[in-house]
Scaffold this active site. Structure first.
Site, PDB file in Angstrom:
ATOM      1  N   ILE A 100       0.839  -1.202   0.000  1.00  0.00           N
ATOM      2  CA  ILE A 100       0.000   0.000   0.000  1.00  0.00           C
ATOM      3  C   ILE A 100       0.874   1.252   0.000  1.00  0.00           C
ATOM      4  CG2 ILE A 100      -1.817   1.262   1.243  1.00  0.00           C
ATOM      5  CD1 ILE A 100      -2.717  -1.503   2.364  1.00  0.00           C
TER       6      ILE A 100
ATOM      7  N   ARG B  83      -3.389   0.315  11.888  1.00  0.00           N
ATOM      8  CA  ARG B  83      -4.193  -0.256  12.963  1.00  0.00           C
ATOM      9  C   ARG B  83      -4.114   0.706  14.147  1.00  0.00           C
ATOM     10  NH1 ARG B  83      -6.120  -3.064   9.652  1.00  0.00           N
ATOM     11  NH2 ARG B  83      -6.168  -5.335   9.536  1.00  0.00           N
TER      12      ARG B  83
ATOM     13  N   GLU C 119     -12.273  -0.645  18.544  1.00  0.00           N
ATOM     14  CA  GLU C 119     -13.238  -0.535  17.436  1.00  0.00           C
ATOM     15  C   GLU C 119     -14.443  -1.423  17.694  1.00  0.00           C
ATOM     16  OE1 GLU C 119     -11.249  -1.188  13.695  1.00  0.00           O
ATOM     17  OE2 GLU C 119      -9.856   0.447  14.060  1.00  0.00           O
TER      18      GLU C 119
ATOM     19  N   HIS D 180     -13.006   2.616   9.986  1.00  0.00           N
ATOM     20  CA  HIS D 180     -12.188   1.513   9.430  1.00  0.00           C
ATOM     21  C   HIS D 180     -12.751   1.039   8.080  1.00  0.00           C
ATOM     22  CE1 HIS D 180      -9.457  -2.143  10.518  1.00  0.00           C
ATOM     23  NE2 HIS D 180      -9.466  -1.903   9.206  1.00  0.00           N
ATOM     24  N   ILE D 181     -12.686   1.963   7.125  1.00  0.00           N
ATOM     25  CA  ILE D 181     -13.256   1.631   5.806  1.00  0.00           C
ATOM     26  C   ILE D 181     -12.234   1.743   4.674  1.00  0.00           C
ATOM     27  CG2 ILE D 181     -15.716   2.134   6.191  1.00  0.00           C
ATOM     28  CD1 ILE D 181     -14.742   4.881   4.645  1.00  0.00           C
ATOM     29  N   GLY D 182     -10.947   1.591   5.030  1.00  0.00           N
ATOM     30  CA  GLY D 182      -9.875   1.765   4.037  1.00  0.00           C
ATOM     31  C   GLY D 182     -10.105   1.006   2.741  1.00  0.00           C
ATOM     32  N   SER D 183     -10.568  -0.221   2.843  1.00  0.00           N
ATOM     33  CA  SER D 183     -10.713  -1.047   1.633  1.00  0.00           C
ATOM     34  C   SER D 183     -12.171  -1.134   1.169  1.00  0.00           C
ATOM     35  CB  SER D 183     -10.218  -2.467   1.933  1.00  0.00           C
ATOM     36  OG  SER D 183     -11.021  -3.038   2.953  1.00  0.00           O
TER      37      SER D 183
ATOM     38  N   ASP E 237      -8.495   6.341  10.293  1.00  0.00           N
ATOM     39  CA  ASP E 237      -9.450   5.321   9.844  1.00  0.00           C
ATOM     40  C   ASP E 237      -9.562   4.207  10.876  1.00  0.00           C
ATOM     41  OD1 ASP E 237     -11.214   4.087   7.980  1.00  0.00           O
ATOM     42  OD2 ASP E 237      -9.610   2.735   7.343  1.00  0.00           O
TER      43      ASP E 237
HETATM   44  N1  LIG Z   1      -7.506   0.849   7.289  1.00  0.00           N
HETATM   45  C1  LIG Z   1      -7.745  -0.197   6.532  1.00  0.00           C
HETATM   46  O1  LIG Z   1      -8.880  -0.475   6.156  1.00  0.00           O
HETATM   47  C2  LIG Z   1      -6.615  -1.047   6.087  1.00  0.00           C
HETATM   48  C3  LIG Z   1      -5.495  -1.196   6.866  1.00  0.00           C
HETATM   49  N2  LIG Z   1      -4.456  -1.976   6.427  1.00  0.00           N
HETATM   50  C4  LIG Z   1      -3.261  -2.106   7.272  1.00  0.00           C
HETATM   51  O2  LIG Z   1      -2.118  -1.753   6.503  1.00  0.00           O
HETATM   52  C5  LIG Z   1      -1.088  -2.684   6.769  1.00  0.00           C
HETATM   53  C6  LIG Z   1      -0.081  -2.680   5.644  1.00  0.00           C
HETATM   54  O3  LIG Z   1      -0.589  -3.341   4.507  1.00  0.00           O
HETATM   55  P1  LIG Z   1       0.363  -3.720   3.266  1.00  0.00           P
HETATM   56  O4  LIG Z   1       0.990  -2.503   2.696  1.00  0.00           O
HETATM   57  O5  LIG Z   1      -0.414  -4.603   2.385  1.00  0.00           O
HETATM   58  O6  LIG Z   1       1.484  -4.576   4.029  1.00  0.00           O
HETATM   59  P2  LIG Z   1       2.969  -4.928   3.555  1.00  0.00           P
HETATM   60  O7  LIG Z   1       3.369  -6.097   4.371  1.00  0.00           O
HETATM   61  O8  LIG Z   1       3.049  -4.997   2.068  1.00  0.00           O
HETATM   62  O9  LIG Z   1       3.801  -3.638   4.003  1.00  0.00           O
HETATM   63  C7  LIG Z   1       4.082  -3.321   5.312  1.00  0.00           C
HETATM   64  C8  LIG Z   1       5.376  -2.548   5.371  1.00  0.00           C
HETATM   65  O10 LIG Z   1       5.610  -2.151   6.727  1.00  0.00           O
HETATM   66  C9  LIG Z   1       6.967  -2.339   7.007  1.00  0.00           C
HETATM   67  N3  LIG Z   1       7.204  -2.486   8.437  1.00  0.00           N
HETATM   68  C10 LIG Z   1       6.920  -3.542   9.232  1.00  0.00           C
HETATM   69  N4  LIG Z   1       7.329  -3.287  10.493  1.00  0.00           N
HETATM   70  C11 LIG Z   1       7.864  -2.053  10.481  1.00  0.00           C
HETATM   71  C12 LIG Z   1       8.455  -1.226  11.458  1.00  0.00           C
HETATM   72  N5  LIG Z   1       8.601  -1.649  12.722  1.00  0.00           N
HETATM   73  N6  LIG Z   1       8.901   0.001  11.107  1.00  0.00           N
HETATM   74  C13 LIG Z   1       8.783   0.436   9.838  1.00  0.00           C
HETATM   75  N7  LIG Z   1       8.230  -0.306   8.860  1.00  0.00           N
HETATM   76  C14 LIG Z   1       7.782  -1.529   9.179  1.00  0.00           C
HETATM   77  C15 LIG Z   1       7.353  -3.590   6.236  1.00  0.00           C
HETATM   78  O11 LIG Z   1       8.758  -3.633   6.035  1.00  0.00           O
HETATM   79  C16 LIG Z   1       6.583  -3.389   4.948  1.00  0.00           C
HETATM   80  O12 LIG Z   1       7.343  -2.653   4.032  1.00  0.00           O
HETATM   81  C17 LIG Z   1      -1.836  -3.993   7.000  1.00  0.00           C
HETATM   82  O13 LIG Z   1      -1.073  -4.908   7.760  1.00  0.00           O
HETATM   83  C18 LIG Z   1      -3.095  -3.551   7.714  1.00  0.00           C
HETATM   84  O14 LIG Z   1      -2.900  -3.589   9.109  1.00  0.00           O
HETATM   85  C19 LIG Z   1      -4.505  -2.611   5.216  1.00  0.00           C
HETATM   86  C20 LIG Z   1      -5.609  -2.507   4.436  1.00  0.00           C
HETATM   87  C21 LIG Z   1      -6.775  -1.741   4.812  1.00  0.00           C
HETATM   88  O1  LIG Z   2      -7.469  -5.534   4.959  1.00  0.00           O
HETATM   89  C1  LIG Z   2      -7.307  -5.045   6.091  1.00  0.00           C
HETATM   90  O2  LIG Z   2      -6.318  -5.299   6.793  1.00  0.00           O
HETATM   91  C2  LIG Z   2      -8.319  -4.158   6.632  1.00  0.00           C
HETATM   92  O3  LIG Z   2      -8.119  -3.537   7.623  1.00  0.00           O
HETATM   93  C3  LIG Z   2      -9.636  -4.054   5.976  1.00  0.00           C
HETATM   94  O4  LIG Z   2      -9.528  -3.981   4.655  1.00  0.00           O
END
Ligand SMILES: NC(=O)C1=CN([C@@H]2O[C@H](COP(=O)(O)OP(=O)(O)OC[C@H]3O[C@@H](n4cnc5c(N)ncnc54)[C@H](O)[C@@H]3O)[C@@H](O)[C@H]2O)C=CC1
Ligand SMILES: O=C(O)C(=O)CO
Length: 339
Positions: free
Chosen positions: A157, A238, A267, A286-289, A262
């Site tokens: 992301i 989160r 929650e 919490h509606i990011g996606s 978000d």
């Molecule tokens: N608000 C929402 O609806 C959503 C929230 N999310 C959250 O976003 C997170 C990230 O998603 P992706 O980009 O797909 O994951 P990803 O695994 O592709 O990227 C996460 C990045 O964070 C980095 N990282 C991990 N620990 C770290 C630290 N201590 N310091 C700095 N960087 C660190 C990793 O090296 C990686 O580059 C998900 O795990 C989820 O919790 C994801 C989708 C929707």
């Molecule tokens: O995919 C996630 O991790 C979310 O928080 C909801 O899309």
């Protein structure tokens, strides 16, 4: 005989039909999120379950001895007790990639909404407060274009946020991640930065890391103190990556200008949470996606992982910490063949 699975969240007819082709299923048909005690009862005899953010604990796994796969219809899997899943040899899957662009859009909507005070000024107009005298600088916002954005977490992301920031808004981008990303530095001209420097220099700090023991309360009092008084903080990761008490204090004291959130430590967020009383905070549930297209793609991906996991195939999106289970021949004979 088809394997038994449980669908613990609403899905479309199309996804349900796909699951039905391969599995015998029951599904949650109640209002809102399935209560944990009902989920535990329902999964006692199933081999797979499709959930969204439901807490997967040792207790839950103990009560469901036939489980082979837990398919999470989300990319974040902080709800998984990974050690317990290893012990019980239960695969956990998630839904990477399909939601990246949608979440990056939401990050930018929070950036723009906080910087230009969109919800606050929307209320202002609708409440009939727009008259000549109010055309003063107390309605002004700050620029997003050409500002500096600091992104904490440069994964799937994070990269989509970078593209918007660099190509759309011509922002300078600093980033912090566990590992530097030279290919993205080359492609987009972004700069790796220690966390402290990123916080000191950014006009917008965007958090998009997974919640892990290491990232829990990554943003606390010390980190907010490093930020500029004019800076805006965005959390689309989160809630628990942030010490919410410290965030409230930083906003109350004017240590930072505003926040776009978000996600929250609790929650659904409590109506008493002081963040909800602050005009400089834009809060979302919490509606990011949560667009129709992306949620449908996530559900289909989750269904494919579920079906693969209960029919003896390797699900495509096993979370990285549990991929070792796929290589365990003992597990395959015990779990896939003998049950
Ligand atoms: N608000 C929402 O609806 C959503 C929230 N999310 C959250 O976003 C997170 C990230 O998603 P992706 O980009 O797909 O994951 P990803 O695994 O592709 O990227 C996460 C990045 O964070 C980095 N990282 C991990 N620990 C770290 C630290 N201590 N310091 C700095 N960087 C660190 C990793 O090296 C990686 O580059 C998900 O795990 C989820 O919790 C994801 C989708 C929707
Ligand atoms: O995919 C996630 O991790 C979310 O928080 C909801 O899309």
């Amino acid at each position: 005989m088809k394997p038994k699975v449980y669908i613990a969240r609403p899905i479309s007819q199309e996804v349900e039909e796909y699951i039905g082709e391969h599995c015998d299923y029951r599904k949650w048909e109640g209002e809102g999120r399935i209560p944990l005690d009902i989920l535990m009862e329902e999964i006692k005899d199933v081999e797979g379950v499709l959930v969204q953010h439901a807490p997967v604990t040792d207790k839950l796994l103990e009560g469901a001895p036939n489980l082979k796969v837990i398919s999470n219809s989300a990319v974040g899997y902080d709800s998984f007790d990974l050690e317990a899943m290893k012990r019980h040899k239960v695969l956990g899957t998630h839904t990477p990639f399909v939601l990246d662009e949608t979440v990056a859009d939401l990050v930018f909507s929070l950036v723009l909404a906080t910087a230009r005070r969109v919800p606050e000024l929307n209320n202002f107009v609708k409440q009939g407060k727009w008259d000549k005298e109010t055309e003063s600088h107390d309605l002004f916002g700050i620029d997003v274009h050409h500002a500096t954005m600091g992104i904490i977490g440069m994964g799937r992301i994070g990269e989509k946020i970078v593209r918007r920031a660099r190509l759309g808004f011509e922002m300078d981008v600093l980033y912090n991640s566990r590992t530097p990303k030279p290919e993205l530095e080359e492609k987009y001209g972004i700069v790796y930065s220690e966390l402290e420097t990123l916080l000191e220099k950014s006009d917008f700090v965007v958090l998009i890391v997974p919640l892990t023991p290491e990232t829990h309360h990554l943003m606390g009092e010390k980190q907010f103190e490093k930020m500029k008084n004019s800076a805006i903080f965005i959390n689309c990761a989160r809630g628990a990556v942030v010490d919410e008490r410290a965030l409230i204090q930083a906003l109350e004291t004017g240590q930072i200008r505003g926040a776009g959130l978000d996600v929250f430590e609790q929650e659904p967020v409590s109506p008493d949470n002081p963040l909800l009383q602050m005009e400089q905070v834009v809060a979302l549930p919490h509606i990011g996606s949560a667009t129709e297209k992306t949620r449908a793609a996530m559900a289909m991906k989750a269904a494919e992982n579920l079906v693969a996991g209960v029919t003896g195939k390797n699900p495509p999106d096993v979370v990285k910490e549990l991929q070792e289970l796929l290589e365990d021949p003992h597990r395959f004979s015990e779990k896939f063949n003998s049950k």
